[in-house]
Design a protein around this motif. Structure first.
Motif, PDB file in Angstrom:
ATOM      1  N   LEU A   1       0.891  -1.165   0.000  1.00 26.61           N
ATOM      2  CA  LEU A   1       0.000   0.000   0.000  1.00 26.61           C
ATOM      3  C   LEU A   1       0.928   1.213   0.000  1.00 26.61           C
ATOM      4  O   LEU A   1       1.765   1.347   0.898  1.00 26.61           O
ATOM      5  CB  LEU A   1      -0.879   0.010   1.249  1.00 26.61           C
ATOM      6  N   PHE A   2       0.799   2.054  -1.002  1.00 23.20           N
ATOM      7  CA  PHE A   2       1.651   3.253  -1.066  1.00 23.20           C
ATOM      8  C   PHE A   2       0.970   4.374  -0.303  1.00 23.20           C
ATOM      9  O   PHE A   2      -0.236   4.593  -0.424  1.00 23.20           O
ATOM     10  CB  PHE A   2       1.870   3.669  -2.528  1.00 23.20           C
ATOM     11  N   VAL A   3       1.757   5.099   0.496  1.00 14.40           N
ATOM     12  CA  VAL A   3       1.227   6.230   1.267  1.00 14.40           C
ATOM     13  C   VAL A   3       1.986   7.489   0.856  1.00 14.40           C
ATOM     14  O   VAL A   3       3.161   7.665   1.210  1.00 14.40           O
ATOM     15  CB  VAL A   3       1.368   5.998   2.780  1.00 14.40           C
TER      16      VAL A   3
ATOM     17  N   THR B   1       9.963  17.530   0.772  1.00 12.12           N
ATOM     18  CA  THR B   1      10.312  18.669  -0.080  1.00 12.12           C
ATOM     19  C   THR B   1       9.448  18.591  -1.329  1.00 12.12           C
ATOM     20  O   THR B   1       8.958  19.596  -1.849  1.00 12.12           O
ATOM     21  CB  THR B   1      11.805  18.610  -0.457  1.00 12.12           C
ATOM     22  N   ARG B   2       9.257  17.364  -1.795  1.00 11.89           N
ATOM     23  CA  ARG B   2       8.367  17.116  -2.939  1.00 11.89           C
ATOM     24  C   ARG B   2       7.068  16.472  -2.422  1.00 11.89           C
ATOM     25  O   ARG B   2       6.953  16.163  -1.235  1.00 11.89           O
ATOM     26  CB  ARG B   2       9.069  16.206  -3.947  1.00 11.89           C
ATOM     27  N   ASP B   3       6.120  16.280  -3.349  1.00  9.88           N
ATOM     28  CA  ASP B   3       4.832  15.708  -2.974  1.00  9.88           C
ATOM     29  C   ASP B   3       4.819  14.225  -3.330  1.00  9.88           C
ATOM     30  O   ASP B   3       4.997  13.857  -4.497  1.00  9.88           O
ATOM     31  CB  ASP B   3       3.712  16.448  -3.738  1.00  9.88           C
ATOM     32  N   GLY B   4       4.593  13.391  -2.371  1.00  7.97           N
ATOM     33  CA  GLY B   4       4.592  11.942  -2.596  1.00  7.97           C
ATOM     34  C   GLY B   4       3.570  11.510  -3.624  1.00  7.97           C
ATOM     35  O   GLY B   4       3.756  10.503  -4.316  1.00  7.97           O
TER      36      GLY B   4
ATOM     37  N   GLY C   1      16.489   1.306  12.687  1.00 13.57           N
ATOM     38  CA  GLY C   1      17.302   2.529  12.662  1.00 13.57           C
ATOM     39  C   GLY C   1      16.805   3.540  13.669  1.00 13.57           C
ATOM     40  O   GLY C   1      16.672   3.231  14.856  1.00 13.57           O
ATOM     41  N   ASN C   2      16.473   4.721  13.164  1.00 12.43           N
ATOM     42  CA  ASN C   2      16.093   5.839  14.022  1.00 12.43           C
ATOM     43  C   ASN C   2      14.685   6.342  13.689  1.00 12.43           C
ATOM     44  O   ASN C   2      14.338   7.485  13.901  1.00 12.43           O
ATOM     45  CB  ASN C   2      17.115   6.959  13.761  1.00 12.43           C
ATOM     46  N   HIS C   3      13.843   5.422  13.211  1.00 11.31           N
ATOM     47  CA  HIS C   3      12.492   5.826  12.781  1.00 11.31           C
ATOM     48  C   HIS C   3      11.638   6.112  14.008  1.00 11.31           C
ATOM     49  O   HIS C   3      10.913   5.265  14.495  1.00 11.31           O
ATOM     50  CB  HIS C   3      11.867   4.708  11.930  1.00 11.31           C
TER      51      HIS C   3
ATOM     52  N   GLY D   1       6.529  10.998  14.084  1.00 10.00           N
ATOM     53  CA  GLY D   1       5.129  10.772  13.671  1.00 10.00           C
ATOM     54  C   GLY D   1       4.995   9.962  12.407  1.00 10.00           C
ATOM     55  O   GLY D   1       3.903   9.475  12.097  1.00 10.00           O
ATOM     56  N   ILE D   2       6.068   9.805  11.669  1.00 10.73           N
ATOM     57  CA  ILE D   2       6.077   8.916  10.491  1.00 10.73           C
ATOM     58  C   ILE D   2       6.752   7.592  10.854  1.00 10.73           C
ATOM     59  O   ILE D   2       6.250   6.504  10.565  1.00 10.73           O
ATOM     60  CB  ILE D   2       6.840   9.570   9.320  1.00 10.73           C
ATOM     61  N   GLY D   3       7.878   7.700  11.530  1.00 12.43           N
ATOM     62  CA  GLY D   3       8.667   6.501  11.841  1.00 12.43           C
ATOM     63  C   GLY D   3       7.964   5.543  12.776  1.00 12.43           C
ATOM     64  O   GLY D   3       8.056   4.316  12.598  1.00 12.43           O
TER      65      GLY D   3
ATOM     66  N   MET E   1      11.068   6.607  20.470  1.00 12.27           N
ATOM     67  CA  MET E   1      10.272   7.831  20.296  1.00 12.27           C
ATOM     68  C   MET E   1      11.169   9.058  20.448  1.00 12.27           C
ATOM     69  O   MET E   1      11.774   9.270  21.482  1.00 12.27           O
ATOM     70  CB  MET E   1       9.157   7.885  21.342  1.00 12.27           C
ATOM     71  N   GLY E   2      11.220   9.841  19.369  1.00 12.94           N
ATOM     72  CA  GLY E   2      12.014  11.074  19.423  1.00 12.94           C
ATOM     73  C   GLY E   2      11.105  12.279  19.478  1.00 12.94           C
ATOM     74  O   GLY E   2       9.897  12.187  19.265  1.00 12.94           O
ATOM     75  N   MET E   3      11.694  13.398  19.819  1.00 11.60           N
ATOM     76  CA  MET E   3      10.912  14.642  19.811  1.00 11.60           C
ATOM     77  C   MET E   3      11.868  15.819  19.731  1.00 11.60           C
ATOM     78  O   MET E   3      13.024  15.738  20.139  1.00 11.60           O
ATOM     79  CB  MET E   3      10.048  14.748  21.075  1.00 11.60           C
ATOM     80  N   ASP E   4      11.379  16.893  19.150  1.00  8.02           N
ATOM     81  CA  ASP E   4      12.116  18.148  19.258  1.00  8.02           C
ATOM     82  C   ASP E   4      11.157  19.323  19.454  1.00  8.02           C
ATOM     83  O   ASP E   4      11.504  20.468  19.187  1.00  8.02           O
ATOM     84  CB  ASP E   4      13.016  18.371  18.046  1.00  8.02           C
TER      85      ASP E   4
ATOM     86  N   TYR F   1      26.063   9.751  13.645  1.00  9.66           N
ATOM     87  CA  TYR F   1      24.635   9.931  13.387  1.00  9.66           C
ATOM     88  C   TYR F   1      24.123  11.262  13.923  1.00  9.66           C
ATOM     89  O   TYR F   1      23.336  11.942  13.301  1.00  9.66           O
ATOM     90  CB  TYR F   1      23.775   8.796  13.956  1.00  9.66           C
ATOM     91  N   ASN F   2      24.610  11.631  15.117  1.00 10.70           N
ATOM     92  CA  ASN F   2      24.096  12.850  15.710  1.00 10.70           C
ATOM     93  C   ASN F   2      25.040  13.357  16.795  1.00 10.70           C
ATOM     94  O   ASN F   2      25.993  12.662  17.147  1.00 10.70           O
ATOM     95  CB  ASN F   2      22.711  12.607  16.318  1.00 10.70           C
ATOM     96  N   SER F   3      24.768  14.562  17.277  1.00 10.12           N
ATOM     97  CA  SER F   3      25.677  15.094  18.299  1.00 10.12           C
ATOM     98  C   SER F   3      24.999  16.171  19.133  1.00 10.12           C
ATOM     99  O   SER F   3      24.135  16.909  18.627  1.00 10.12           O
ATOM    100  CB  SER F   3      26.912  15.705  17.628  1.00 10.12           C
TER     101      SER F   3
END
Ligand SMILES: CC(=O)N[C@H]1[C@@H](OP(=O)(O)OP(=O)(O)OC[C@H]2O[C@@H](n3ccc(=O)[nH]c3=O)[C@H](O)[C@@H]2O)O[C@H](CO)[C@@H](O)[C@@H]1O[C@H](C)C(=O)N[C@@H](C)C(=O)N[C@H](CCC(=O)N[C@@H](CCC[C@@H](N)C(=O)O)C(=O)O)C(=O)O
Ligand SMILES: Nc1ncnc2c1ncn2[C@@H]1O[C@H](COP(=O)(O)OP(=O)(O)OP(=O)(O)O)[C@@H](O)[C@H]1O
Ligand SMILES: C[C@@H](N)C(=O)N[C@H](C)C(=O)O
Length: 457
Positions: free
Chosen positions: A44-46, A51-54, A140-142, A145-147, A166-169, A335-337
């Motif tokens: 099922l494609f979502v 940056t572009r439109d899926g 990975g790091n998904h 709200g999408i991951g 669960m990440g947040m910023d 990956y990050n810092s």
């Protein structure tokens, strides 16, 4: 996952066209793809907005095997040669489908957050729980709200335990994710300065992190780093299980032996057992102790947990040793810092025995806001020629650290590169590093140190 398109449409509240009832009922969806390049037979494609439109890639998705797609109601160029589920917002529909599927599979859910250590701790927890349960985990790091929805929809229908990062910023994001998954166990690894630009203080970060309890089940368990007052002061009502160094923790470390590729430690609860992890740094021992606390909740024997930890596979680019083409050993942490992570990794890196030079290559730490220059300059407390022989700094924020180190290092030992000179940085490292050297690479995700790593390999 495995669901008919009809069930999916009902799960997201979409209408099924009268003339397609049978097709929807007979079409089995076995995975969800947000990128046409990853679609496969039965997808099922979502279509999502980046940056572009899926939506512009639905034909590509069909070409790679997608048999159906979500489609934003009213969006032009609605496909006619593909089964379409019309939804108000494909992202909201993805999230709703994930919540439906989660309730259907109904695994025990462990949610993991924290300024640092989420991915590593998630991997450790999954390794431990997999010794006795059919376990799925965040890839990975998904972790947003999408991951998180993707993580849920990737799990097999017979999954018993799901470990979700669960990440947040921003404030509110963890409340949303926690209510989506309604965890049985919530883990907060620590409070650092990641994304402090959007919070101002670590107190505000802690306020955002404790939001992970907002969806925690009534009989849920909160696990936190008990040595962090910003967490203990906010967690009381949950009577959390705590891990740390202090002996008033539920699980506390009694000894440790730090190595470059392995670290060993003992804990009070199982005094006759030595745990070993294939990572360096006391901070990773803390991550392992969070994982042990979860494992104990699931009644896994400590000996089994020890076996799981020693063999677990960390996600790449987290304290990962790789060999450069000149033979130098590179500690890739690209990956990050953020400040706490850099201080801790510098302290651990400096202790690694080596016969050549210790070389620290540090790129900007992003999203630190008005304190950025101060926090970058503050890294100087863990940088001196006695500990780290050479320092290479990259990016505009690292200029503050470069200036702070002028009196400690000679021009031959201290190097600075603006963001436009990443290739020069790579060339100089290739020339100046030798087979016995140890090289630490650490920078924020947006500094693309993965390219520096690639240049050295
Ligand atoms: C929407 C999307 O898929 N974005 C990903 C995409 O971004 P980009 O803007 O480049 O997309 P495009 O414009 O190329 O394409 C638009 C869409 O079309 C699809 N498409 C494109 C080409 C094609 O041929 N076919 C296609 O179908 C395409 O898939 C798009 O859907 O690509 C980037 C590069 O690969 C991805 O990075 C980007 O992914 C976004 C960021 C995302 O959220 N991905 C999740 C799966 C995820 O969890 N990613 C994590 C990082 C999450 C993160 O940053 N976490 C923070 C904490 C939370 C921060 C908060 N702001 C939040 O994100 O909620 C953290 O600190 O950890 C990861 O992978 O690491
Ligand atoms: N408990 C910890 N305390 C401080 N620093 C840590 C801790 N755990 C890991 N780190 C540092 O943070 C880096 C990233 O680790 P990891 O990817 O597990 O964290 P994360 O929270 O998932 O990060 P991100 O938010 O960037 O995805 C590690 O390479 C290490 O340098
Ligand atoms: C991965 C993404 N959410 C993130 O943490 N970005 C930081 C600021 C970076 O670019 O390193």
């Amino acid at each position: 996952m495995k669901m008919t398109l009809s069930e999916i449409a009902q799960a997201v509240g979409a209408m099924i066209p009268e003339n397609q009832l049978n097709q929807f009922q007979q079409t089995m969806i076995t995975n969800v793809a947000i990128d046409s390049r990853h679609a496969e037979l039965g997808s099922l494609f979502v279509p999502l907005q980046g940056t572009r439109d899926g939506h512009d890639f639905v034909a590509n998705a069909q070409a790679t095997g997608a048999v159906a797609t979500f489609w934003q109601t009213g969006h032009p160029n609605r496909p006619t040669n593909l089964l379409v589920v019309d939804v108000d917002d494909p992202l909201v529909a993805l999230q709703g489908l994930a919540k439906y599927y989660l309730m259907k599979v109904n695994p025990k859910v462990i949610a993991v957050t924290g300024s640092n250590g989420k991915t590593t701790t998630k991997d450790m927890i999954a390794a431990i729980l997999a010794t006795q349960n059919r376990t799925a985990k965040t890839q990975g790091n998904h972790n947003n709200g999408i991951g998180v929805p993707l993580t849920i929809l990737e799990m097999a229908t017979n999954t018993e335990v799901l470990v979700v990062e669960m990440g947040m910023d921003r404030p509110g994001q963890l409340t949303f994710l926690s209510k989506m998954v309604e965890p049985d166990v919530a883990v907060i690894t620590m409070i650092g300065e990641a994304h402090i630009e959007f919070f101002g203080t670590r107190d505000k970060i802690a306020d955002a992190k404790i939001e992970i309890t907002n969806g925690l089940k009534e009989d849920g368990v909160l696990i936190i780093n008990g040595d962090e007052p910003l967490l203990t002061s906010r967690a009381e009502k949950w009577q959390p299980l705590t891990f740390g160094n202090h002996d008033d923790n539920y699980l506390y470390k009694t000894s440790m032996k730090l190595g470059a590729e392995y670290s060993e430690f003992t804990v009070d609860r199982w005094p006759d057992l030595t745990f070993k992890i294939p990572m360096m740094g006391e901070f990773n021992i803390m991550n392992a102790m969070a994982a042990l606390t979860v494992g104990r909740l699931f009644h896994i024997a400590p000996e089994k947990m020890a076996e799981a930890l020693v063999d677990f596979q960390p996600t790449e680019n987290r304290n990962q040793w790789v060999k450069s083409d000149c033979g130098a050993m590179i500690l890739s942490d690209v990956y990050n810092s953020n400040p706490t992570a850099v201080h801790k990794i510098l302290q651990s890196f400096a202790q690694v025995a080596g016969t050549g030079h210790h070389i620290a290559v540090l790129g900007d730490m992003l999203e630190l806001g008005e304190k950025s220059a101060e926090l970058h300059a503050g890294l100087a407390t863990d940088l001196s020629p006695e500990k780290i022989d050479e320092v290479y700094l990259y990016g505009p924020e690292m200029k503050a650290l470069y200036e702070a180190l002028q009196d400690d290092y000679t021009p031959e030992q201290l190097h600075y590169y603006p963001v436009s000179e990443q290739q020069q940085l790579i060339k100089d490292l290739q020339i100046n590093s030798h087979y016995r050297d140890l090289i630490l690479l650490k920078a924020s995700n947006g500094m693309h140190f993965d390219r520096v790593l690639k240049g050295l390999l």
